[in-house]
Design a protein around this motif. Structure first.
Motif, short mmCIF file in Angstrom:
data_model
loop_
_atom_site.label_atom_id
_atom_site.label_comp_id
_atom_site.label_asym_id
_atom_site.label_seq_id
_atom_site.Cartn_x
_atom_site.Cartn_y
_atom_site.Cartn_z
N GLU A 243 0.81 -1.21 0.00
CA GLU A 243 0.00 0.00 0.00
C GLU A 243 0.85 1.26 0.00
OE1 GLU A 243 -4.25 0.83 1.63
OE2 GLU A 243 -2.83 1.01 3.31
N ASP A 244 1.96 1.25 0.67
CA ASP A 244 2.84 2.42 0.68
C ASP A 244 3.24 2.78 -0.75
OD1 ASP A 244 4.60 4.35 2.15
OD2 ASP A 244 6.17 3.20 1.16
N ASP A 245 3.62 1.78 -1.52
CA ASP A 245 3.98 2.01 -2.92
C ASP A 245 2.75 2.47 -3.73
OD1 ASP A 245 5.87 1.77 -5.20
OD2 ASP A 245 4.52 0.18 -5.82
N LEU A 246 1.61 1.82 -3.50
CA LEU A 246 0.38 2.14 -4.22
C LEU A 246 -0.07 3.58 -3.96
CD1 LEU A 246 -2.02 1.05 -5.94
CD2 LEU A 246 -3.11 0.44 -3.77
N ILE A 247 -0.06 4.00 -2.70
CA ILE A 247 -0.49 5.35 -2.35
C ILE A 247 0.37 6.41 -3.03
CG2 ILE A 247 -0.61 7.02 -0.45
CD1 ILE A 247 -2.99 5.20 -0.44
N HIS A 248 1.67 6.19 -3.06
CA HIS A 248 2.55 7.18 -3.69
C HIS A 248 2.34 7.22 -5.20
CE1 HIS A 248 4.60 7.21 0.24
NE2 HIS A 248 4.94 8.43 -0.12
N GLN A 249 2.01 6.08 -5.79
CA GLN A 249 1.65 6.08 -7.21
C GLN A 249 0.38 6.90 -7.45
OE1 GLN A 249 1.51 2.20 -9.10
NE2 GLN A 249 3.21 1.46 -7.87
N MET A 250 -0.61 6.72 -6.58
CA MET A 250 -1.87 7.46 -6.69
C MET A 250 -1.62 8.97 -6.55
SD MET A 250 -4.50 5.20 -4.39
CE MET A 250 -4.93 3.51 -4.79
N MET A 251 -0.86 9.33 -5.53
CA MET A 251 -0.63 10.76 -5.29
C MET A 251 0.16 11.40 -6.44
SD MET A 251 -0.13 11.19 -1.15
CE MET A 251 1.29 10.12 -0.98
N SER A 252 1.10 10.66 -7.02
CA SER A 252 1.84 11.18 -8.18
C SER A 252 0.92 11.36 -9.38
CB SER A 252 2.99 10.24 -8.53
OG SER A 252 3.95 10.21 -7.51
N ALA A 253 0.02 10.39 -9.58
CA ALA A 253 -0.93 10.48 -10.70
C ALA A 253 -1.87 11.68 -10.52
CB ALA A 253 -1.73 9.18 -10.80
N ILE A 254 -2.31 11.91 -9.28
CA ILE A 254 -3.19 13.05 -8.99
C ILE A 254 -2.44 14.36 -9.26
CG2 ILE A 254 -4.32 14.31 -7.11
CD1 ILE A 254 -5.10 11.54 -5.96
N TYR A 255 -1.19 14.41 -8.83
CA TYR A 255 -0.40 15.64 -9.06
C TYR A 255 -0.21 15.89 -10.56
CZ TYR A 255 3.30 19.09 -8.90
OH TYR A 255 4.05 20.22 -9.09
N ASN A 256 0.06 14.84 -11.31
CA ASN A 256 0.28 14.99 -12.76
C ASN A 256 -0.96 15.53 -13.46
OD1 ASN A 256 2.90 14.07 -12.59
ND2 ASN A 256 2.36 11.94 -13.02
N THR A 257 -2.14 15.22 -12.90
CA THR A 257 -3.39 15.66 -13.52
C THR A 257 -3.82 17.04 -13.02
OG1 THR A 257 -4.13 13.37 -13.75
CG2 THR A 257 -5.83 15.08 -13.88
N TYR A 258 -3.70 17.28 -11.71
CA TYR A 258 -4.26 18.49 -11.09
C TYR A 258 -3.20 19.50 -10.65
CZ TYR A 258 -8.48 15.64 -10.95
OH TYR A 258 -9.55 14.84 -11.30
N GLN A 259 -1.94 19.12 -10.76
CA GLN A 259 -0.83 19.99 -10.36
C GLN A 259 -0.88 20.35 -8.87
OE1 GLN A 259 1.78 20.71 -12.63
NE2 GLN A 259 0.57 19.03 -13.54
N VAL A 260 -1.46 19.48 -8.07
CA VAL A 260 -1.51 19.67 -6.63
C VAL A 260 -1.63 18.29 -5.99
CG1 VAL A 260 -4.03 19.92 -6.55
CG2 VAL A 260 -2.62 20.93 -4.74
#
Length: 313
Positions: A243-260
């Motif tokens: 999950e630690d790896d998964l969460i950071h993937q999610m947060m990076s994907a969100i940042y790439n889309t929303y810039q935050v």
């Protein structure tokens, strides 16, 4: 770049730890905030979820216990669904501590006297907690912790085939029947009690040696972080790493889309969804919600039917 140690994921588990174990307990943890989810599930993995349960025992065991007023009180609390973790070992509050009997055989040892910090005294029951039932295997003392084969034998007498998958020892090995061998290895933290045959006994009817071929709950692994190393349950380490790896993937994907990066994280257990709050350009207090479906793999945050685990019960 978002901090790997302090973000919406680690803050969520900091809150959970504070709510369930206290702010002082969290402040006493000498670990990185990144490990808060791991600390949480290691603690929960060794505790008994409050739930109304049927209490089952053999007639012989029930007769021995029936005259003990402490047992009658504990039994009533179990049946009512009260929290009985005050009766389990004090060591359950040490997140990195091991429980040989629980990890190898999935058997709890529960004291008949409770304190705020944990159970005390040498009056114990040995039990398996499964769904909405608690099966009392034996009424004994601390010595029985190092007799796993005898406990399994007692369980098989009363509930054959219900809790354990057993193999027959065709090699006529006696190592796993030697109680001194078990005690020596169970208390030696170098090994982590990862035995090929965790527990065995001689079947009184067939005369054959039977054993559980693997750990009924979880093997122990060496988990390293920074300069620290702990012996932890494999299930807990796997769930956190995944999950630690998964969460950071999610947060990076969100940042790439929303810039935050997401500001907070909540869990929807019924729908098995992560819910991230994303700040908008409208300013403070205004958020967009991003939902992300939980994977089927074992994680900290969501139940796993395959592993028969739910850290949050």
């Amino acid at each position: 770049m978002i901090s790997v140690n302090y973000n919406c994921y680690t803050r969520l588990y900091q809150r959970k730890l504070e709510q369930e174990f206290g702010v002082d307990y969290v402040n006493s943890l000498d670990v990185s905030e990144r490990l808060f989810p791991l600390v949480y599930i290691c603690l929960k993995h060794r505790r008994i979820p409050p739930l109304q349960r049927n209490v089952l025992a053999s007639k012989e065991t029930e007769l021995k216990l029936s005259e003990n007023p402490k047992w009658n009180l504990l039994k009533s609390r179990i049946e009512k669904g009260e929290d009985i973790n005050g009766y389990v070992s004090k060591r359950t509050r040490k997140w990195y501590d091991s429980d040989y009997l629980l990890f190898s055989c999935d058997i709890f040892h529960i004291h008949l006297r409770a304190t705020k910090g944990g159970g005390i005294g040498d009056d114990l029951i040995y039990a398996i907690v499964k769904d909405d039932s608690l099966y009392v295997i034996r009424y004994g003392n601390h010595h029985d912790i190092f007799l796993p084969g005898e406990l399994i034998k007692d369980c098989e007498k009363e509930w054959p085939g219900l809790h354990f998958k057993l193999d027959v020892d065709e090699s006529d090995s006696s190592t796993f029947l030697d109680h001194n061998f078990f005690k020596k290895n169970a208390t030696d933290h170098r090994w982590g009690f990862n035995l090929i045959k965790p527990a065995g006994f001689i079947d009184e009817i067939s005369g054959k040696k039977k054993f559980i071929p693997n750990h009924a709950n979880s093997a122990i692994v060496e988990f390293k972080h920074d300069d620290n190393c702990w012996k932890l349950p494999l299930k807990c380490a796997m769930a956190f790493t995944c999950e630690d790896d998964l969460i950071h993937q999610m947060m990076s994907a969100i940042y790439n889309t929303y810039q935050v990066y997401p500001d907070s994280l909540e869990l929807d257990f019924e729908r098995r969804m992560y819910i991230f709050k994303i700040p908008t350009i409208k300013g403070y207090g205004n958020y967009s919600l991003i939902e992300w479906a939980a994977p089927k793999e074992l994680t900290v945050s969501f139940p796993s039917e395959e592993a028969k685990l739910n850290w949050h019960l």
